[in-house]
Design a protein around this motif. Structure first.
Motif, short mmCIF file in Angstrom:
data_model
loop_
_atom_site.label_atom_id
_atom_site.label_comp_id
_atom_site.label_asym_id
_atom_site.label_seq_id
_atom_site.Cartn_x
_atom_site.Cartn_y
_atom_site.Cartn_z
N VAL A 184 16.19 73.22 0.42
CA VAL A 184 16.10 72.02 1.31
C VAL A 184 17.13 72.45 2.40
N ALA A 185 16.93 71.82 3.66
CA ALA A 185 17.88 72.10 4.70
C ALA A 185 18.90 71.14 4.30
N ASP A 186 19.98 71.78 5.26
CA ASP A 186 21.47 71.10 4.87
C ASP A 186 21.27 69.31 5.07
N ASP A 187 20.59 68.99 6.18
CA ASP A 187 20.53 67.62 6.57
C ASP A 187 19.53 66.82 5.80
N THR A 188 18.87 67.35 4.74
CA THR A 188 17.73 66.59 4.10
C THR A 188 18.54 65.59 3.21
N PRO A 189 17.99 64.36 3.16
CA PRO A 189 18.59 63.40 2.31
C PRO A 189 18.14 63.91 0.94
N ILE A 190 18.97 63.79 0.02
CA ILE A 190 18.56 64.11 -1.46
C ILE A 190 19.03 62.87 -2.32
N TYR A 191 18.16 62.35 -3.11
CA TYR A 191 18.44 61.26 -4.22
C TYR A 191 18.23 61.83 -5.35
N PHE A 192 19.44 61.48 -6.27
CA PHE A 192 19.37 62.00 -7.58
C PHE A 192 19.41 60.83 -8.47
N ILE A 193 18.34 60.75 -9.25
CA ILE A 193 18.23 59.23 -10.39
C ILE A 193 18.52 59.55 -11.68
N ASP A 194 19.48 59.25 -12.34
CA ASP A 194 19.64 59.58 -13.81
C ASP A 194 20.75 58.68 -14.28
N PRO A 195 20.59 58.15 -15.32
CA PRO A 195 21.72 57.25 -16.11
C PRO A 195 22.67 58.04 -16.43
N PRO A 197 24.25 60.88 -14.70
CA PRO A 197 23.98 62.04 -13.64
C PRO A 197 25.25 63.17 -14.08
N ASN A 198 24.90 64.31 -13.97
CA ASN A 198 25.89 65.57 -14.48
C ASN A 198 26.25 66.05 -13.05
N ILE A 199 25.94 65.59 -11.83
CA ILE A 199 26.48 66.01 -10.57
C ILE A 199 27.16 64.92 -9.78
N ARG A 200 28.01 65.56 -8.97
CA ARG A 200 28.80 64.47 -8.22
C ARG A 200 28.17 64.57 -6.72
N GLU A 201 28.27 63.58 -5.86
CA GLU A 201 27.89 63.22 -4.36
C GLU A 201 28.50 64.40 -3.61
N THR A 202 29.77 65.05 -4.07
CA THR A 202 30.25 65.97 -3.26
C THR A 202 29.78 67.57 -3.48
N PHE A 204 26.39 68.25 -3.06
CA PHE A 204 25.52 68.71 -1.97
C PHE A 204 25.64 67.79 -0.90
N SER A 205 25.21 68.20 0.29
CA SER A 205 25.35 67.42 1.73
C SER A 205 24.24 66.29 1.53
N ASN A 206 24.54 65.09 1.90
CA ASN A 206 23.32 64.17 1.91
C ASN A 206 23.16 63.68 0.66
N LEU A 207 23.91 63.83 -0.37
CA LEU A 207 23.45 63.48 -1.72
C LEU A 207 23.67 62.17 -2.09
N THR A 208 22.79 61.23 -2.59
CA THR A 208 23.13 59.79 -3.14
C THR A 208 22.58 59.84 -4.34
N ILE A 209 23.66 59.38 -5.34
CA ILE A 209 23.27 59.48 -6.88
C ILE A 209 23.02 57.98 -7.08
N ILE A 210 21.76 57.79 -7.55
CA ILE A 210 21.49 56.29 -8.23
C ILE A 210 21.66 56.26 -9.73
N LYS A 211 22.68 55.64 -10.33
CA LYS A 211 22.94 55.70 -11.68
C LYS A 211 22.24 54.73 -12.31
N ASN A 212 20.82 55.27 -12.76
CA ASN A 212 19.85 54.26 -13.32
C ASN A 212 18.86 54.96 -14.18
#
Length: 230
Positions: A184-195, A197-202, A204-212
């Motif tokens: 994906v392009a660097d400015d593409t919003p990314i949402y990661f949904i997982d109760p 999560p094994n990644i951090r918001e740092t 990827f660019s524009n990463l939002t983690i939804i811990k659920n």
């Protein structure tokens, strides 16, 4: 119409009651995955492998799409939604999603054991002696360990055009599927949904983690996206 690409893994199906691919001890329903999920295992004991997937197929008929599947289907009212799934079940389709690509094959299809391009719909047990049109034994249409992922190029092309990327219920540890996030392009919003999560918001660019959970997290995100896109 903006394009949403969704990558889904075992976590979304687990909430419908489908067992995840393998437990922490490396077993799947009591079997070593090398026995039931490799070409070598099929050659060694085809009856065992066929029976294993016959049981998975029966289990599939007893479960239903959950709220996460339904919420993703609802996004099609406002967005062009493409789902790329590692799952072999049909829960996305049954929920109403119209564009689903199965990276690792489909449980409700069979294919020739000699020609991987000879694929047919199949909803009952596959037995020894069930043959394709060319006369060779049928096998589950599943991408086993050690086999090519034939739809990877198509999945990559879809992902590169994403305006929004959503990742649900996958550890991002199974390659090559896990590599798709890098297309994906660097400015593409990314949402990661997982109760858990094994990644951090740092990472990827524009990463939002939804811990659920998938059901709660996807429903919440879908409501937000529908409101923003309407």
């Amino acid at each position: 119409m903006k394009k949403i690409v969704v990558l889904t893994g075992a976590g979304i199906s687990a909430e419908s009651g489908i067992n995840t691919f393998r437990d922490a001890d490396g077993l799947w329903e009591g079997h070593d995955v090398m026995e039931v999920a490799t070409p070598e295992g099929f050659i060694k004991n085809p009856s065992l492998v066929l029976n294993f997937y016959n049981e998975r197929r029966k289990q599939l008929s007893n479960v239903n799409p959950n709220q996460a599947h339904l919420s993703l289907a609802n996004l099609e009212a406002v967005y062009n939604v493409h789902i790329i799934t590692q799952n072999v079940d049909d829960l996305h389709e049954r929920a109403g999603s119209s564009q689903v690509l199965h990276l690792h094959g489909e449980l409700l299809k069979a294919r020739s054991s000699k020609n991987p391009n000879s694929i047919i719909d199949w909803r009952t047990d596959i037995k020894i002696g069930d043959l394709c049109a060319a006369g060779t034994q049928l096998r589950p249409h599943i991408v086993w360990f050690g086999e090519e992922v034939p739809l990877l190029r198509e999945a990559t092309e879809i992902t590169t055009k994403a305006d929004i990327l959503i990742i649900i219920g996958t550890s991002m540890q199974v390659y090559p599927a896990a590599s798709l996030v890098h297309y994906v392009a660097d400015d593409t919003p990314i949402y990661f949904i997982d109760p858990k999560p094994n990644i951090r918001e740092t990472d990827f660019s524009n990463l939002t983690i939804i811990k659920n959970s998938a059901t709660k997290g996807v429903e919440m995100l879908a409501q937000q996206l529908l409101k923003n896109g309407s």
